[in-house]
Scaffold this active site. Structure first.
Site, short mmCIF file in Angstrom:
data_model
loop_
_atom_site.label_atom_id
_atom_site.label_comp_id
_atom_site.label_asym_id
_atom_site.label_seq_id
_atom_site.Cartn_x
_atom_site.Cartn_y
_atom_site.Cartn_z
N GLY A 127 0.80 -1.23 0.00
CA GLY A 127 0.00 0.00 0.00
C GLY A 127 0.82 1.28 0.00
O GLY A 127 0.28 2.38 0.00
N SER A 131 3.62 -0.17 -6.82
CA SER A 131 3.11 -0.49 -8.16
C SER A 131 2.70 0.77 -8.90
O SER A 131 2.93 0.90 -10.12
CB SER A 131 1.90 -1.42 -8.08
N THR A 132 2.14 1.71 -8.17
CA THR A 132 1.69 2.97 -8.80
C THR A 132 2.88 3.75 -9.33
O THR A 132 2.85 4.24 -10.47
CB THR A 132 0.90 3.80 -7.76
N SER A 198 9.95 -6.83 -0.55
CA SER A 198 11.33 -7.18 -0.19
C SER A 198 11.68 -6.67 1.21
O SER A 198 12.49 -5.75 1.35
CB SER A 198 12.32 -6.66 -1.25
N1 LIG Z 1 1.47 -11.88 4.42
C1 LIG Z 1 1.62 -10.94 3.48
N2 LIG Z 1 2.52 -9.94 3.67
C2 LIG Z 1 2.66 -9.01 2.71
N3 LIG Z 1 1.96 -8.98 1.54
C3 LIG Z 1 1.07 -9.97 1.32
C4 LIG Z 1 0.86 -10.98 2.29
N4 LIG Z 1 -0.08 -11.82 1.79
C5 LIG Z 1 -0.43 -11.36 0.58
N5 LIG Z 1 0.26 -10.25 0.29
C6 LIG Z 1 0.14 -9.56 -1.01
O1 LIG Z 1 1.33 -9.93 -1.71
C7 LIG Z 1 1.96 -8.78 -2.23
C8 LIG Z 1 3.47 -8.76 -1.86
O2 LIG Z 1 4.18 -9.66 -2.62
P1 LIG Z 1 5.75 -9.50 -2.67
O3 LIG Z 1 6.22 -10.60 -3.53
O4 LIG Z 1 6.10 -8.12 -3.07
O5 LIG Z 1 6.20 -9.75 -1.15
S1 LIG Z 1 7.63 -10.10 -0.58
O6 LIG Z 1 8.59 -9.18 -1.24
O7 LIG Z 1 7.95 -11.49 -0.90
O8 LIG Z 1 7.56 -9.87 0.87
C9 LIG Z 1 1.36 -7.58 -1.58
O9 LIG Z 1 1.21 -6.67 -2.66
P2 LIG Z 1 1.46 -5.10 -2.51
O10 LIG Z 1 0.30 -4.61 -1.70
O11 LIG Z 1 1.45 -4.62 -3.93
O12 LIG Z 1 2.78 -4.88 -1.84
C10 LIG Z 1 0.07 -8.07 -0.97
O13 LIG Z 1 -1.01 -7.70 -1.77
N1 LIG Z 2 1.47 9.01 -4.66
C1 LIG Z 2 0.30 8.60 -4.23
N2 LIG Z 2 -0.57 9.44 -3.66
C2 LIG Z 2 -1.76 9.02 -3.24
N3 LIG Z 2 -2.21 7.74 -3.32
C3 LIG Z 2 -1.38 6.86 -3.87
C4 LIG Z 2 -0.09 7.22 -4.35
N4 LIG Z 2 0.50 6.14 -4.84
C5 LIG Z 2 -0.36 5.13 -4.67
N5 LIG Z 2 -1.50 5.55 -4.09
C6 LIG Z 2 -2.65 4.73 -3.76
O1 LIG Z 2 -2.25 3.85 -2.73
C7 LIG Z 2 -2.80 2.58 -2.92
C8 LIG Z 2 -1.69 1.55 -2.93
O2 LIG Z 2 -0.88 1.76 -4.06
P1 LIG Z 2 -0.09 0.57 -4.72
O3 LIG Z 2 0.69 1.15 -5.83
O4 LIG Z 2 -1.01 -0.55 -5.04
O5 LIG Z 2 0.88 0.16 -3.51
P2 LIG Z 2 1.79 -1.13 -3.36
O6 LIG Z 2 2.13 -1.63 -4.72
O7 LIG Z 2 2.98 -0.66 -2.60
O8 LIG Z 2 0.96 -2.10 -2.57
C9 LIG Z 2 -3.59 2.63 -4.21
O9 LIG Z 2 -4.95 2.80 -3.88
C10 LIG Z 2 -3.06 3.85 -4.91
O10 LIG Z 2 -4.03 4.48 -5.70
#
Ligand SMILES: Nc1ncnc2c1ncn2[C@@H]1O[C@H](COP(=O)(O)OS(=O)(=O)O)[C@@H](OP(=O)(O)O)[C@H]1O
Ligand SMILES: Nc1ncnc2c1ncn2[C@@H]1O[C@H](COP(=O)(O)OP(=O)(O)O)[C@@H](O)[C@H]1O
Length: 294
Positions: A127, A131-132, A198
């Site tokens: 969050g 990705s954004t 990571s």
């Molecule tokens: N237990 C737990 N902890 C953290 N994240 C979780 C977990 N389970 C599922 N997810 C979802 O998996 C996405 C993270 O995958 P990653 O491969 O980036 O994780 S890691 O680097 O191996 O820790 C992560 O995506 P992002 O929100 O985009 O970071 C989550 O949506």
């Molecule tokens: N610079 C930003 N300002 C405000 N909201 C953002 C920003 N970047 C991402 N978000 C919002 O935060 C949430 C998580 O973004 P995301 O890219 O999916 O994070 P991650 O890949 O680290 O999980 C999404 O709802 C996205 O729209």
């Protein structure tokens, strides 16, 4: 004499190395590393611990200097030679593996693409906007005619890493594989953007160590947990707080924030800059370091 060093081969005719058998004119032989390096060679099964297999390259550039680093990787003063950058990987389980060098190398590909291959490693909590920013960055670079590719944690876990969970060993393996794939992209001349939580410093450091110096550009999404949790676009924090997801990063699993990232992206007061502004900061760095030209 047996070729049983437990890692891959160094290709060189370096005068710094003492060829013991056969002479450098032949294709395959053994190099004796300088005594200062011997202690760093890991996983050696050879009875002669200062011998590592070497292979001379025909009609290719030859480095004049090879150093084996404490992590067991070989580096040379020839930054053009992709083989010699860190080809002595630790943990190789196969013996008798010989690197095959292509006649088209990284420099050729970079000239074709008019850019330098590298890895932009975006780390941060779920969050935080990884990705954004990755999407904003790939879009902005694409618009400038630069070839990029995103390795996103969520996406890679749908395929290559579908066998992995979120326990620490699996996260480490996830990151190792993403790091290796990112390295291949960088070698292809592509600007590879890895957006993965990571969470562990040592895993990120390992990915950095397999790339030529400077080519691993760590971007830390320094966004407070409370902000990420408030965003919670997938509802995962809510589930983690309710105990329905165990081992969620930032809740009941650690996130080790980088100590020395090349780039830190953070809020300005209470306001998070737009993703495009964050991406521009990364692009400025790439420009300054010469990655947007061959
Ligand atoms: N237990 C737990 N902890 C953290 N994240 C979780 C977990 N389970 C599922 N997810 C979802 O998996 C996405 C993270 O995958 P990653 O491969 O980036 O994780 S890691 O680097 O191996 O820790 C992560 O995506 P992002 O929100 O985009 O970071 C989550 O949506
Ligand atoms: N610079 C930003 N300002 C405000 N909201 C953002 C920003 N970047 C991402 N978000 C919002 O935060 C949430 C998580 O973004 P995301 O890219 O999916 O994070 P991650 O890949 O680290 O999980 C999404 O709802 C996205 O729209």
């Amino acid at each position: 004499m047996t070729a049983s060093a437990k890692f891959s081969l160094v290709y060189t005719s370096s005068p710094e190395l003492d060829f013991v058998h056969p002479p450098p004119s032949t294709k395959l032989g053994f190099a004796k590393f300088r005594t200062t390096s011997i202690g760093y060679l890991r996983n050696m099964t050879s009875t002669s611990k200062n011998l590592a297999p070497i292979k001379a390259m025909e009609g290719s550039r030859m480095p004049s200097y090879v150093e084996v680093k404490p992590n067991g990787h070989a580096v040379t003063n020839d930054s053009n030679d992709t083989i010699l950058h860190k080809s002595l990987a630790n943990g190789m389980e196969s013996d008798n593996i010989v690197w095959h060098k292509s006649s088209v190398d990284k420099i050729d590909r970079q000239e074709l693409l008019q850019q330098k291959g590298c890895v932009i490693w975006i780390t941060g909590l779920s969050g935080s906007g990884k990705s954004t920013v990755a999407c904003a960055l790939t879009g902005a670079l694409h618009a400038r005619g630069k070839l990029t590719y995103i390795l996103d944690g969520d996406n890679v876990r749908h395929g290559l890493n579908r066998d992995l969970t979120f326990k620490s060993e699996d996260r480490a393996e996830n990151i190792r594989r993403v790091g290796e794939v990112a390295k291949l992209f960088a070698d292809a001349g592509v600007i590879c953007i890895a957006s993965v939580i990571s969470p562990y410093r040592k895993d990120r450091a390992a990915c950095r160590s397999i790339l030529p110096d400077g080519d691993f550009i760590e971007v830390f999404m320094d966004i407070p947990l409370c902000v990420c949790e408030a965003r919670d676009p997938k509802g995962l924090y809510k589930l983690a707080r309710a105990g329905k997801i165990k081992g969620f990063t930032g809740i009941d699993d650690p996130y080790e924030a980088p100590l020395n990232s090349e780039i830190v992206l953070r809020q300005e007061g209470e306001v998070c800059p737009p993703p495009e502004t964050m991406a521009e900061k990364v692009i400025s760095y790439l420009e300054e370091k010469g990655y947007l030209q061959a």
